[in-house]
Design a protein around this motif. Structure first.
Motif, mmCIF file in Angstrom:
data_model
loop_
_atom_site.group_PDB
_atom_site.id
_atom_site.type_symbol
_atom_site.label_atom_id
_atom_site.label_comp_id
_atom_site.label_asym_id
_atom_site.label_seq_id
_atom_site.Cartn_x
_atom_site.Cartn_y
_atom_site.Cartn_z
ATOM 1 N N THR A 137 0.846 -1.192 0.000
ATOM 2 C CA THR A 137 0.000 0.000 0.000
ATOM 3 C C THR A 137 0.887 1.249 0.000
ATOM 4 N N GLU A 183 1.213 3.265 2.360
ATOM 5 C CA GLU A 183 1.860 3.379 3.672
ATOM 6 C C GLU A 183 3.080 2.468 3.734
ATOM 7 N N THR A 184 2.901 1.239 3.214
ATOM 8 C CA THR A 184 4.023 0.300 3.196
ATOM 9 C C THR A 184 5.156 0.844 2.328
ATOM 10 N N GLU A 229 -8.668 0.918 0.964
ATOM 11 C CA GLU A 229 -7.211 1.114 0.903
ATOM 12 C C GLU A 229 -6.498 0.728 2.180
ATOM 13 N N HIS A 268 -5.889 0.642 6.383
ATOM 14 C CA HIS A 268 -5.958 1.678 7.416
ATOM 15 C C HIS A 268 -5.407 2.997 6.885
ATOM 16 N N MET A 270 -1.124 4.009 10.395
ATOM 17 C CA MET A 270 -0.015 3.180 9.906
ATOM 18 C C MET A 270 1.319 3.846 10.230
HETATM 19 N N1 ADE Z 1 -2.842 -3.205 7.169
HETATM 20 C C1 ADE Z 1 -4.010 -2.568 7.293
HETATM 21 N N2 ADE Z 1 -4.012 -1.412 6.610
HETATM 22 C C2 ADE Z 1 -2.801 -1.307 6.017
HETATM 23 C C3 ADE Z 1 -2.195 -0.328 5.192
HETATM 24 N N3 ADE Z 1 -2.828 0.770 4.829
HETATM 25 N N4 ADE Z 1 -0.945 -0.572 4.769
HETATM 26 C C4 ADE Z 1 -0.294 -1.685 5.143
HETATM 27 N N5 ADE Z 1 -0.802 -2.639 5.924
HETATM 28 C C5 ADE Z 1 -2.056 -2.447 6.380
#
Ligand code: ADE
Length: 422
Positions: A57, A59-60, A349, A351, A356
């Motif tokens: 994602t 965030e990752t 999408e 969290h 995060m």
């Molecule tokens: N787990 C739940 N939401 C997430 C996100 N946005 N990015 C990565 N891992 C998650």
């Protein structure tokens, strides 16, 4: 990939869109940004190889970029076949030079092939979400174990699996349970899952929550968040539990509590968040009202007994994206969302970035901690060091512009003394 970039993504042409979305997420990830700025200068992860199996994602992506800026060589694969954001995967490969193996909708074979590709990085550290990477490493790639020094695990389900491994003396290196940090589960599991689960169900169905009977199975931190948000949207919330204390807590939080069998013909929407199998089982599927909707927010697609649902159906069709309509032989229609996979990532999408931020700040700081300390840790599951948890909370508050009080000397003394009473 044939063009010199490494990875396996759906469409490298999505890269530009991925870059803007990653930048948008970064705005809300200020703790991670501070860590990244320090990592750029100090390079604490120089020479470190990491295999990461996470939801791919925006965030990752910010976490992976932070680790890379700290000097690490990171290879990323998906931790769920349906959670990958294909534009993000493309951007990671094309713009940030991070090898990424993840395609939204990949089949099981490709999912595991991608895990093997991440392991081909011969990691010093594993970073997992659900423990599939660690499981494959311990079962099929034991030749690599000699180099692995430590790891981190993001989620409740993964931590449970790892604790079972450790109990059987099968875990071959120390792993830090990120999920156990207060700055993770109190926020990510509760407010993150609460919001993103309703978001996923809303995007999939566009249902009105107000006035619906919503059955929330499981009252852990995720279930608490889902129940809270459904209540806030005007739903009548019913909680099902197997743990007496949690059930009592749900009662006193103002929810109706009953066995899932009893709730089966009351609920309009059923949401599982237990981490266990067949929580929505034959009885519930047999008794559910015509039109009932089923969604899962737990890590694996095991919480709803889909094989049984298939067996009582005469057919199914995709009535809209992420919504399968099952025609039950007795004439009812039941709706399964996102193939029973975690709905917040399958239909939305995941969290929001702001929660995060804290989870992934813990991840980055724990990898840094492991670089210096893993050799002294036993081959078991470890908690996030308290000072890391506190640091994340302190920086998050600061980033939100919120100040708090500190104890006066007199108050500290008072708390340490036992002589003073009534
Ligand atoms: N787990 C739940 N939401 C997430 C996100 N946005 N990015 C990565 N891992 C998650």
């Amino acid at each position: 990939m044939s063009n010199g970039l490494s990875g396996d993504v759906k469409d490298i042409g999505l890269s530009d869109q991925g870059v803007s979305r990653i930048q948008w997420a970064a705005r809300e990830m200020r703790v991670l940004k501070l860590i990244r700025d320090r990592f750029v200068n100090e390079k604490p992860l120089e020479g470190v190889d990491i295999a990461a199996c996470l939801h791919v994602t925006t965030e990752t992506a910010n976490l992976a970029i932070t680790l890379k800026d700290g000097g690490a060589n990171v290879v990323l694969c998906a931790s769920n076949p349906l959670s990958t954001q294909d534009d993000v995967a493309a951007a990671l490969v094309n713009e940030y030079g991070i090898a990424t193996y993840a395609i939204n909708g990949e089949d099981n074979e490709t999912y595991y092939k991608h895990i093997h590709s991440a392991l081909d990085n011969k990691p010093h550290f594993t970073m997992d979400d659900g423990a599939d990477l660690v499981s494959v490493l311990h079962k099929e790639r034991t030749d690599l174990l000699g180099k692995v020094i430590g790891g981190t695990e993001e989620t409740t389900t993964g931590v449970i699996r790892l604790r079972s491994m450790a109990q059987e003396n099968k875990l071959m290196y120390p792993i830090i349970a990120i999920n156990d940090a207060d700055t993770k589960h109190l926020f990510d599991n509760r407010y993150g899952t609460g919001q993103s689960t309703l978001d996923g169900i809303t995007r999939a169905t566009n249902v009105l929550w107000s006035g619906k009977s919503v059955v929330v199975c499981g009252y852990g931190w995720c279930g608490r968040g889902i129940a809270l948000r459904a209540k806030g949207m005007g739903s009548h919330v019913i909680v099902t539990e197997v743990d007496s204390v949690r059930a009592l807590e749900a009662v006193m939080d103002g929810y109706q509590v009953m066995p899932v069998g009893e709730a089966s013909n009351v609920g309009d929407i059923f949401i599982t968040a237990t981490g266990d199998v067949n929580v929505i089982d034959k009885e519930t599927l047999d008794n559910a009202k015509d039109g009932s909707i089923f969604a899962n927010s737990g890590h694996f697609n095991s919480e709803i007994n889909i094989p049984y649902l298939e067996s009582i159906s005469s057919g199914k069709r995709l009535i809209r994206s992420s919504v399968e309509e099952y025609s039950i032989k007795d004439g009812r229609k039941l709706y399964l969302l996102g193939e029973g996979r975690l709905i917040n990532l399958a239909a939305a999408e995941g969290h929001p970035s702001s929660v995060m931020d804290m989870s992934f700040a813990n991840q980055a700081l724990c990898i840094e901690y492991l670089v210096g300390n893993a050799k002294e840790l036993g081959k078991t599951v470890h908690s996030v060091p308290n000072d890391i948890d506190e640091t994340v909370a302190r920086i998050k508050l600061h980033s939100l512009g919120i100040g708090i009080d500190s104890l006066t000397e007199e108050q500290e003394l008072y708390l340490r003394s036992w002589e003073e009473g009534t």
